[in-house]
Motif scaffolding. Sequence first.
Motif, mmCIF file in Angstrom:
data_model
loop_
_atom_site.group_PDB
_atom_site.id
_atom_site.type_symbol
_atom_site.label_atom_id
_atom_site.label_comp_id
_atom_site.label_asym_id
_atom_site.label_seq_id
_atom_site.Cartn_x
_atom_site.Cartn_y
_atom_site.Cartn_z
ATOM 1 N N THR A 132 0.961 -1.248 -0.072
ATOM 2 C CA THR A 132 0.011 0.011 -0.043
ATOM 3 C C THR A 132 0.873 1.181 -0.135
ATOM 4 O O THR A 132 0.460 2.088 0.310
ATOM 5 N N ASP A 133 2.175 1.005 -0.341
ATOM 6 C CA ASP A 133 2.925 2.272 -0.790
ATOM 7 C C ASP A 133 2.765 3.114 -1.954
ATOM 8 O O ASP A 133 3.349 2.898 -2.877
ATOM 9 N N ILE A 134 1.808 3.936 -1.895
ATOM 10 C CA ILE A 134 1.500 4.596 -3.241
ATOM 11 C C ILE A 134 1.896 5.919 -3.154
ATOM 12 O O ILE A 134 2.031 6.744 -2.140
ATOM 13 N N PRO A 135 2.567 6.105 -4.279
ATOM 14 C CA PRO A 135 2.947 7.475 -4.448
ATOM 15 C C PRO A 135 1.951 8.570 -4.321
ATOM 16 O O PRO A 135 0.808 8.316 -4.718
ATOM 17 N N SER A 136 2.235 9.607 -3.600
ATOM 18 C CA SER A 136 1.161 10.766 -3.438
ATOM 19 C C SER A 136 1.071 11.706 -4.511
ATOM 20 O O SER A 136 2.167 11.809 -5.491
ATOM 21 N N GLY A 137 -0.009 12.604 -4.721
ATOM 22 C CA GLY A 137 -0.118 13.369 -5.714
ATOM 23 C C GLY A 137 -0.216 13.116 -7.373
ATOM 24 O O GLY A 137 0.231 13.653 -8.052
ATOM 25 N N LEU A 138 -0.553 11.784 -7.604
ATOM 26 C CA LEU A 138 -0.794 11.048 -8.833
ATOM 27 C C LEU A 138 -2.010 11.681 -9.454
ATOM 28 O O LEU A 138 -3.234 11.750 -9.059
ATOM 29 N N PRO A 139 -1.871 12.306 -10.736
ATOM 30 C CA PRO A 139 -2.968 13.031 -11.316
ATOM 31 C C PRO A 139 -3.963 11.908 -12.018
ATOM 32 O O PRO A 139 -3.541 10.776 -12.264
ATOM 33 N N LEU A 140 -5.081 11.900 -12.172
ATOM 34 C CA LEU A 140 -5.957 11.205 -12.652
ATOM 35 C C LEU A 140 -5.569 11.187 -14.182
ATOM 36 O O LEU A 140 -5.544 11.998 -14.945
ATOM 37 N N PRO A 141 -5.463 9.878 -14.711
ATOM 38 C CA PRO A 141 -5.218 9.668 -16.036
ATOM 39 C C PRO A 141 -6.226 9.965 -16.999
ATOM 40 O O PRO A 141 -7.532 10.004 -16.585
ATOM 41 N N ARG A 142 -5.930 10.679 -18.279
ATOM 42 C CA ARG A 142 -6.706 10.954 -19.234
ATOM 43 C C ARG A 142 -6.534 9.952 -20.340
ATOM 44 O O ARG A 142 -5.487 9.834 -20.629
ATOM 45 N N TRP A 143 -7.722 9.420 -21.050
ATOM 46 C CA TRP A 143 -7.585 8.300 -21.908
ATOM 47 C C TRP A 143 -8.308 9.095 -23.178
ATOM 48 O O TRP A 143 -9.236 9.611 -23.190
ATOM 49 N N SER A 144 -7.674 8.848 -24.269
ATOM 50 C CA SER A 144 -8.356 9.411 -25.716
ATOM 51 C C SER A 144 -8.351 8.069 -26.742
ATOM 52 O O SER A 144 -8.159 7.220 -26.388
ATOM 53 N N GLY A 147 -4.972 6.206 -26.627
ATOM 54 C CA GLY A 147 -4.620 5.950 -25.538
ATOM 55 C C GLY A 147 -4.530 6.885 -24.508
ATOM 56 O O GLY A 147 -4.944 7.907 -24.285
ATOM 57 N N LEU A 148 -3.702 6.499 -23.587
ATOM 58 C CA LEU A 148 -3.117 7.348 -22.190
ATOM 59 C C LEU A 148 -2.502 8.716 -23.011
ATOM 60 O O LEU A 148 -1.479 8.648 -23.636
ATOM 61 N N GLU A 149 -2.867 9.810 -22.417
ATOM 62 C CA GLU A 149 -2.268 11.151 -22.736
ATOM 63 C C GLU A 149 -1.299 11.136 -21.755
ATOM 64 O O GLU A 149 -1.524 11.596 -20.625
ATOM 65 N N ARG A 150 -0.057 11.284 -22.211
ATOM 66 C CA ARG A 150 1.048 11.495 -21.556
ATOM 67 C C ARG A 150 1.005 12.864 -20.607
ATOM 68 O O ARG A 150 1.508 12.829 -19.543
ATOM 69 N N GLU A 151 0.557 13.711 -21.211
ATOM 70 C CA GLU A 151 0.492 15.321 -20.702
ATOM 71 C C GLU A 151 -0.324 15.320 -19.403
ATOM 72 O O GLU A 151 -0.010 16.020 -18.553
ATOM 73 N N ALA A 152 -1.312 14.424 -19.360
ATOM 74 C CA ALA A 152 -1.949 14.236 -17.843
ATOM 75 C C ALA A 152 -1.254 13.786 -16.823
ATOM 76 O O ALA A 152 -1.221 13.950 -15.703
ATOM 77 N N LEU A 153 -0.262 12.800 -17.086
ATOM 78 C CA LEU A 153 0.599 12.150 -16.275
ATOM 79 C C LEU A 153 1.703 13.007 -15.631
ATOM 80 O O LEU A 153 2.344 12.893 -14.691
ATOM 81 N N ASP A 154 1.774 14.069 -16.668
ATOM 82 C CA ASP A 154 3.072 14.785 -16.382
ATOM 83 C C ASP A 154 2.613 15.913 -15.659
ATOM 84 O O ASP A 154 3.503 16.793 -14.962
ATOM 85 N N LYS A 155 1.333 16.347 -15.334
ATOM 86 C CA LYS A 155 0.756 17.175 -14.358
ATOM 87 C C LYS A 155 0.734 16.774 -13.252
ATOM 88 O O LYS A 155 0.491 15.767 -12.704
ATOM 89 N N GLY A 156 0.905 17.525 -11.975
ATOM 90 C CA GLY A 156 0.670 17.206 -10.603
ATOM 91 C C GLY A 156 1.962 16.825 -10.130
ATOM 92 O O GLY A 156 2.373 16.032 -9.347
#
Length: 156
Positions: A132-144, A147-156
């Motif tokens: 249960t060691d989850i990184p904090s502050g993960l942004p919600l992924p955006r899917w198009s 597929g996965l939008e990289r920019e959404a993961l780079d924010k936050g």
Amino acid sequence: MRQSLYDFAGGERAFEPFAAALHERCLADPELNHPFSHPGQHPQHTQRLAAYLAEAFGGPASYSAECANQSHVVWLHAGNGDMSDLGRRFADCFMLAADDAGWPDDPEFRAAIRAYIDWAVDTVAMSHPDDTDIPSGLPLPRWSWDGLEREALDKG
């Protein structure tokens, strides 16, 4: 510019019926019903699930603004040990719920949402079976559509 998966699914009005159908299908499944019927479930689970999926598919950022971030979602699903075929069963229910909710039967759309749920099951439900060691502050992924939008993961 191509419309988002959110808009293609039907926009805001499409997600609560989908989340309700998904919840009902999971409750009806003999293996999935336990995690979907436990007493500690949030009273607005279906609405929150609808907001989460709407945001993930390109809709408004309501879930992130009003509920939680991706770290919390992963935490909710972490530490469950071996989940055997629950991920596949959930993905199958997800696709059947798209039928129940009247989402478009367009093959490209269905392929995009199947790719999403397969990715999400691996990333959310199966990523921390014992940990249960989850990184904090993960942004919600955006899917198009792609597929996965990289920019959404780079924010936050």
